[in-house]
Motif scaffolding. Sequence first.
Motif, PDB file in Angstrom:
ATOM      1  N   UNK A  28       0.771  -0.942  -0.120  1.00  0.00           N
ATOM      2  CA  UNK A  28      -0.059  -0.114   0.084  1.00  0.00           C
ATOM      3  C   UNK A  28       1.046   1.323   0.043  1.00  0.00           C
ATOM      4  N   UNK A  29       0.587   2.202  -0.989  1.00  0.00           N
ATOM      5  CA  UNK A  29       1.361   3.402  -0.880  1.00  0.00           C
ATOM      6  C   UNK A  29       0.267   4.620  -0.928  1.00  0.00           C
ATOM      7  N   UNK A  30       0.566   5.816  -0.122  1.00  0.00           N
ATOM      8  CA  UNK A  30      -0.528   6.906  -0.068  1.00  0.00           C
ATOM      9  C   UNK A  30       0.205   7.993  -0.852  1.00  0.00           C
ATOM     10  N   UNK A  31       0.266   8.165  -1.812  1.00  0.00           N
ATOM     11  CA  UNK A  31       0.588   9.071  -2.815  1.00  0.00           C
ATOM     12  C   UNK A  31      -0.003  10.345  -3.134  1.00  0.00           C
ATOM     13  N   UNK A  32      -1.522  10.235  -2.841  1.00  0.00           N
ATOM     14  CA  UNK A  32      -2.211  11.375  -3.009  1.00  0.00           C
ATOM     15  C   UNK A  32      -2.600  11.320  -4.921  1.00  0.00           C
ATOM     16  N   UNK A  33      -2.647  10.164  -5.418  1.00  0.00           N
ATOM     17  CA  UNK A  33      -2.729  10.348  -6.819  1.00  0.00           C
ATOM     18  C   UNK A  33      -4.144  10.607  -7.099  1.00  0.00           C
ATOM     19  N   UNK A  53       2.284   5.777 -12.277  1.00  0.00           N
ATOM     20  CA  UNK A  53       3.083   7.026 -11.603  1.00  0.00           C
ATOM     21  C   UNK A  53       4.490   6.789 -11.270  1.00  0.00           C
ATOM     22  N   UNK A  54       4.806   5.603 -10.936  1.00  0.00           N
ATOM     23  CA  UNK A  54       6.035   5.123 -10.575  1.00  0.00           C
ATOM     24  C   UNK A  54       7.037   5.167 -11.835  1.00  0.00           C
ATOM     25  N   UNK A 109       7.489   2.540   3.477  1.00  0.00           N
ATOM     26  CA  UNK A 109       6.519   3.482   2.961  1.00  0.00           C
ATOM     27  C   UNK A 109       7.019   4.645   2.307  1.00  0.00           C
ATOM     28  N   UNK A 110       7.845   4.224   1.141  1.00  0.00           N
ATOM     29  CA  UNK A 110       8.397   5.328   0.498  1.00  0.00           C
ATOM     30  C   UNK A 110       7.489   6.539  -0.370  1.00  0.00           C
ATOM     31  N   UNK A 111       8.096   7.532  -0.382  1.00  0.00           N
ATOM     32  CA  UNK A 111       7.320   8.491  -1.213  1.00  0.00           C
ATOM     33  C   UNK A 111       7.685   8.098  -2.757  1.00  0.00           C
ATOM     34  N   UNK A 112       7.144   8.583  -3.725  1.00  0.00           N
ATOM     35  CA  UNK A 112       7.325   8.096  -5.253  1.00  0.00           C
ATOM     36  C   UNK A 112       8.535   8.574  -5.633  1.00  0.00           C
ATOM     37  N   UNK A 113       8.921   9.943  -5.501  1.00  0.00           N
ATOM     38  CA  UNK A 113      10.240  10.395  -5.964  1.00  0.00           C
ATOM     39  C   UNK A 113      11.281   9.443  -5.521  1.00  0.00           C
ATOM     40  N   UNK A 144       2.367  15.515  -5.731  1.00  0.00           N
ATOM     41  CA  UNK A 144       0.927  15.450  -6.109  1.00  0.00           C
ATOM     42  C   UNK A 144       0.690  16.462  -7.377  1.00  0.00           C
ATOM     43  N   UNK A 145       1.313  17.619  -7.304  1.00  0.00           N
ATOM     44  CA  UNK A 145       1.317  18.415  -8.448  1.00  0.00           C
ATOM     45  C   UNK A 145       1.925  18.079  -9.668  1.00  0.00           C
ATOM     46  N   UNK A 146       2.966  17.077  -9.573  1.00  0.00           N
ATOM     47  CA  UNK A 146       3.337  16.419 -10.343  1.00  0.00           C
ATOM     48  C   UNK A 146       2.354  15.578 -11.180  1.00  0.00           C
ATOM     49  N   UNK A 147       1.753  14.776 -10.399  1.00  0.00           N
ATOM     50  CA  UNK A 147       0.924  13.925 -10.702  1.00  0.00           C
ATOM     51  C   UNK A 147      -0.419  14.294 -11.479  1.00  0.00           C
ATOM     52  N   UNK A 148      -0.839  15.283 -10.997  1.00  0.00           N
ATOM     53  CA  UNK A 148      -1.933  16.344 -11.579  1.00  0.00           C
ATOM     54  C   UNK A 148      -1.227  16.697 -13.216  1.00  0.00           C
ATOM     55  N   UNK A 149      -0.250  16.925 -13.196  1.00  0.00           N
ATOM     56  CA  UNK A 149       0.348  17.178 -14.516  1.00  0.00           C
ATOM     57  C   UNK A 149       0.456  15.843 -15.441  1.00  0.00           C
ATOM     58  N   UNK A 150       0.954  14.804 -14.901  1.00  0.00           N
ATOM     59  CA  UNK A 150       0.762  13.668 -15.533  1.00  0.00           C
ATOM     60  C   UNK A 150      -0.475  13.167 -16.118  1.00  0.00           C
ATOM     61  N   UNK A 151      -1.494  13.305 -15.249  1.00  0.00           N
ATOM     62  CA  UNK A 151      -2.965  13.166 -15.478  1.00  0.00           C
ATOM     63  C   UNK A 151      -3.473  13.941 -16.816  1.00  0.00           C
ATOM     64  N   UNK A 152      -3.056  15.295 -16.629  1.00  0.00           N
ATOM     65  CA  UNK A 152      -3.374  16.283 -17.613  1.00  0.00           C
ATOM     66  C   UNK A 152      -2.548  15.903 -19.190  1.00  0.00           C
TER      67      UNK A 152
END
Length: 278
Positions: free
Chosen positions: A72-77, A86-87, A175-179, A223-231
């Motif tokens: 389980x990871x909590x990255x706010x995706x 994301x990874x 519990x690593x962060x994505x970066x 989380x801003x990075x992943x919003x950019x990825x979604x866009x």
Amino acid sequence: MHAPRLRRLAVLPLVAAVPLAACSSGSGSGASAAPAPAETPLEVWQSLRTERPTPAPGAARVSFGEILILGSVDWGLPPTVSGPVALSEMMAAQLLERSDVEFVERRRFAAAAARERTGDLAPSGQPPLGTSRGAQLVLMGTWAPAGAGAVADLRLTDAATGEVMKGWRTETDPAPDAVSLARAISGSLLAALAEMDRLPSGGGDMALPASYAPAGVSGSAQQAFFRGLSADDRFDWEGARESYQQALELGGPAFYEARAALGRTARFRLGGTLAESP
């Protein structure tokens, strides 16, 4: 490895708007339409564009298969971005500005190629497909908790035959962060290529850790990075630009993945193909 090379990028307001004329009905009070976002001027996109370095002689062409996340990871995706995507996209951003490895886009290119084969309409804004040289090696594996920590089990396979060329394990925080996780895996990839004599000396521009280490990039920046990825995946270049610039503002120069992703978005916006711009 050399220290990260920093580029000066134009900084735009995160929200830009142009007013629309108020409309009034014949029966009384007027109602103002919601403001529409202004389109970023072409010269600003040109200032944001960065060029990918020319691959060093002998640089391996590497792509990513899926790296399954079994814990389980909590990255706010965002809802449209899965953990494995994301990874892999964070790792792609880490390789985009390197010359000792030639990253080959596979995910978006394959989806567009499938649409072209079946005659399905391309989504609005999708860049032309282009021609890809294809990958020589594909990285895939799993990440899962193990005891008090966690382990990424990784393997490089021959893209043509599927033969496993090299396998290894990388220990990480439970519990690593994505970066941090992406940098640990990318760093281990470079080490594996060096052991295979597939990593040109002196060709890397971005330092990556030899083992897991906290990256120090805030969760809000990621989380801003992943919003950019979604866009990006919607081919919404304005939305991607806004989010990646926010990621840079929140993460600072150490968040070079956001800078690389912003440069890639500008290449797409200015007419690059799916095969060339990533």
